[in-house]
Design a protein around this motif. Sequence first.
Motif, mmCIF file in Angstrom:
data_model
loop_
_atom_site.group_PDB
_atom_site.id
_atom_site.type_symbol
_atom_site.label_atom_id
_atom_site.label_comp_id
_atom_site.label_asym_id
_atom_site.label_seq_id
_atom_site.Cartn_x
_atom_site.Cartn_y
_atom_site.Cartn_z
ATOM 1 N N GLY A 28 0.786 -1.227 0.000
ATOM 2 C CA GLY A 28 0.000 0.000 0.000
ATOM 3 C C GLY A 28 0.815 1.273 0.000
ATOM 4 O O GLY A 28 0.253 2.364 -0.131
ATOM 5 N N MET A 29 2.132 1.177 0.120
ATOM 6 C CA MET A 29 2.965 2.370 0.168
ATOM 7 C C MET A 29 3.246 2.876 -1.251
ATOM 8 O O MET A 29 3.535 2.089 -2.147
ATOM 9 N N SER A 30 3.170 4.176 -1.456
ATOM 10 C CA SER A 30 3.417 4.748 -2.772
ATOM 11 C C SER A 30 4.913 4.838 -3.052
ATOM 12 O O SER A 30 5.744 4.854 -2.132
ATOM 13 N N SER A 31 5.252 4.946 -4.321
ATOM 14 C CA SER A 31 6.648 5.119 -4.712
ATOM 15 C C SER A 31 7.232 6.398 -4.129
ATOM 16 O O SER A 31 8.390 6.428 -3.691
ATOM 17 N N ALA A 32 6.447 7.456 -4.132
ATOM 18 C CA ALA A 32 6.927 8.724 -3.594
ATOM 19 C C ALA A 32 7.244 8.610 -2.110
ATOM 20 O O ALA A 32 8.245 9.165 -1.633
ATOM 21 N N CYS A 33 6.407 7.881 -1.391
ATOM 22 C CA CYS A 33 6.655 7.684 0.043
ATOM 23 C C CYS A 33 7.917 6.859 0.263
ATOM 24 O O CYS A 33 8.720 7.161 1.152
ATOM 25 N N MET A 34 8.107 5.824 -0.555
ATOM 26 C CA MET A 34 9.328 5.013 -0.441
ATOM 27 C C MET A 34 10.562 5.872 -0.626
ATOM 28 O O MET A 34 11.530 5.771 0.134
ATOM 29 N N GLN A 35 10.542 6.745 -1.628
ATOM 30 C CA GLN A 35 11.692 7.589 -1.878
ATOM 31 C C GLN A 35 11.956 8.538 -0.717
ATOM 32 O O GLN A 35 13.108 8.757 -0.321
ATOM 33 N N ARG A 36 10.906 9.077 -0.144
ATOM 34 C CA ARG A 36 11.078 10.009 0.972
ATOM 35 C C ARG A 36 11.601 9.287 2.207
ATOM 36 O O ARG A 36 12.417 9.824 2.962
ATOM 37 N N ILE A 37 11.160 8.052 2.421
ATOM 38 C CA ILE A 37 11.670 7.269 3.554
ATOM 39 C C ILE A 37 13.145 6.952 3.354
ATOM 40 O O ILE A 37 13.956 7.049 4.290
ATOM 41 N N ALA A 38 13.519 6.583 2.123
ATOM 42 C CA ALA A 38 14.930 6.310 1.846
ATOM 43 C C ALA A 38 15.788 7.541 2.116
ATOM 44 O O ALA A 38 16.901 7.440 2.653
ATOM 45 N N ARG A 39 15.280 8.708 1.745
ATOM 46 C CA ARG A 39 16.012 9.940 2.024
ATOM 47 C C ARG A 39 16.087 10.193 3.530
ATOM 48 O O ARG A 39 17.104 10.650 4.057
ATOM 49 N N GLU A 40 15.005 9.877 4.245
ATOM 50 C CA GLU A 40 14.985 10.049 5.704
ATOM 51 C C GLU A 40 15.975 9.109 6.388
ATOM 52 O O GLU A 40 16.695 9.505 7.309
ATOM 53 N N MET A 41 16.015 7.853 5.929
ATOM 54 C CA MET A 41 16.953 6.885 6.512
ATOM 55 C C MET A 41 18.400 7.291 6.236
ATOM 56 O O MET A 41 19.294 7.057 7.052
ATOM 57 N N ASN A 42 18.643 7.857 5.048
ATOM 58 C CA ASN A 42 19.950 8.381 4.664
ATOM 59 C C ASN A 42 21.042 7.312 4.697
ATOM 60 O O ASN A 42 22.204 7.602 4.986
ATOM 61 N N LEU A 43 20.659 6.069 4.407
ATOM 62 C CA LEU A 43 21.638 5.005 4.210
ATOM 63 C C LEU A 43 21.859 4.834 2.712
ATOM 64 O O LEU A 43 21.125 5.409 1.901
ATOM 65 N N SER A 44 22.844 4.036 2.341
ATOM 66 C CA SER A 44 23.096 3.882 0.903
ATOM 67 C C SER A 44 21.876 3.314 0.194
ATOM 68 O O SER A 44 21.572 3.691 -0.943
ATOM 69 N N GLU A 45 21.140 2.392 0.846
ATOM 70 C CA GLU A 45 19.885 1.883 0.288
ATOM 71 C C GLU A 45 18.883 1.555 1.384
ATOM 72 O O GLU A 45 19.260 1.216 2.517
ATOM 73 N N THR A 46 17.614 1.647 1.020
ATOM 74 C CA THR A 46 16.483 1.189 1.832
ATOM 75 C C THR A 46 15.621 0.320 0.932
ATOM 76 O O THR A 46 15.393 0.664 -0.227
#
Length: 285
Positions: A28-46
Amino acid sequence: MYGYVIADVFTDTALEGNPLAVVPDATGMSSACMQRIAREMNLSETTFVLPPTAGGDVRVRIFTPVGELPFAGHPTFGTAAVLATTAHPGVRGRELRMETGMGVVPFEFAGPPGGRVTTARMRQPIPVWQPYDRAAELLDALGLSSSTLPVEVYRNGPRHAFVGLPTVADLSALQVDHRALAAHEDLAANCFAPTGDPLVWRARMFSPAYGVVEDAGTGSAAGPLALHLGRHGRIPQGATITVHQGVEMGRPSTIRATATVVNGAVDRVEISGSAVVVAAGRLYV
């Protein structure tokens, strides 16, 4: 609200290796939300685990802080290890088939009978390769005048260029111009050096293009490195190498890699190693 796990990949010691964030159920998570979470985590990948759609057991999407990747070694490998360790319903005994943007990737897990998973083995997409047409510019960005082997680029999802250095001391002393390196779009610069043991190598990876200043353990590069070394006669074809990476970062990683060639064609590329879960939490999004 979504749960997440932090794992250290290509190590069995917490707070070493290459960290990874995994959302084990991103339904149910959108692509945009995934990208924002990855930026929030700030690791090489999420990574974000979803129900399968193409015959696998799970589907995984991979995001760096700046964009999505069709495949990468450390995040897929770490996600598989997390799912096996946490008894995710997608794991069938000691096996998992993971759908990625580069196709279905199979995993096998090992450990004591009835005990926790201690190691995992992953068959990677077979890369394609060619000489890198901007080798001189790449060497200049790395502060080098030459490479011990031809500078070639391998693609198995990410695009990896390989540059050889004579010694580990030379590798550790690299002074990289990250601004110049960022001009090499869709590219990771992988520098490697011998250790004295022909089957043990040291590596460093830099990729401003993928939002990664330096990577502690690059699974998608380890397999192609074994192929690169075999193609150029530095190791026997089909030999398993051990790659140590992340040492200069204080995040040592260990990856074992094998590239098997049959009748002149690459038959399979595999990596293996360990991962350890170090944290878990919830995302209130």
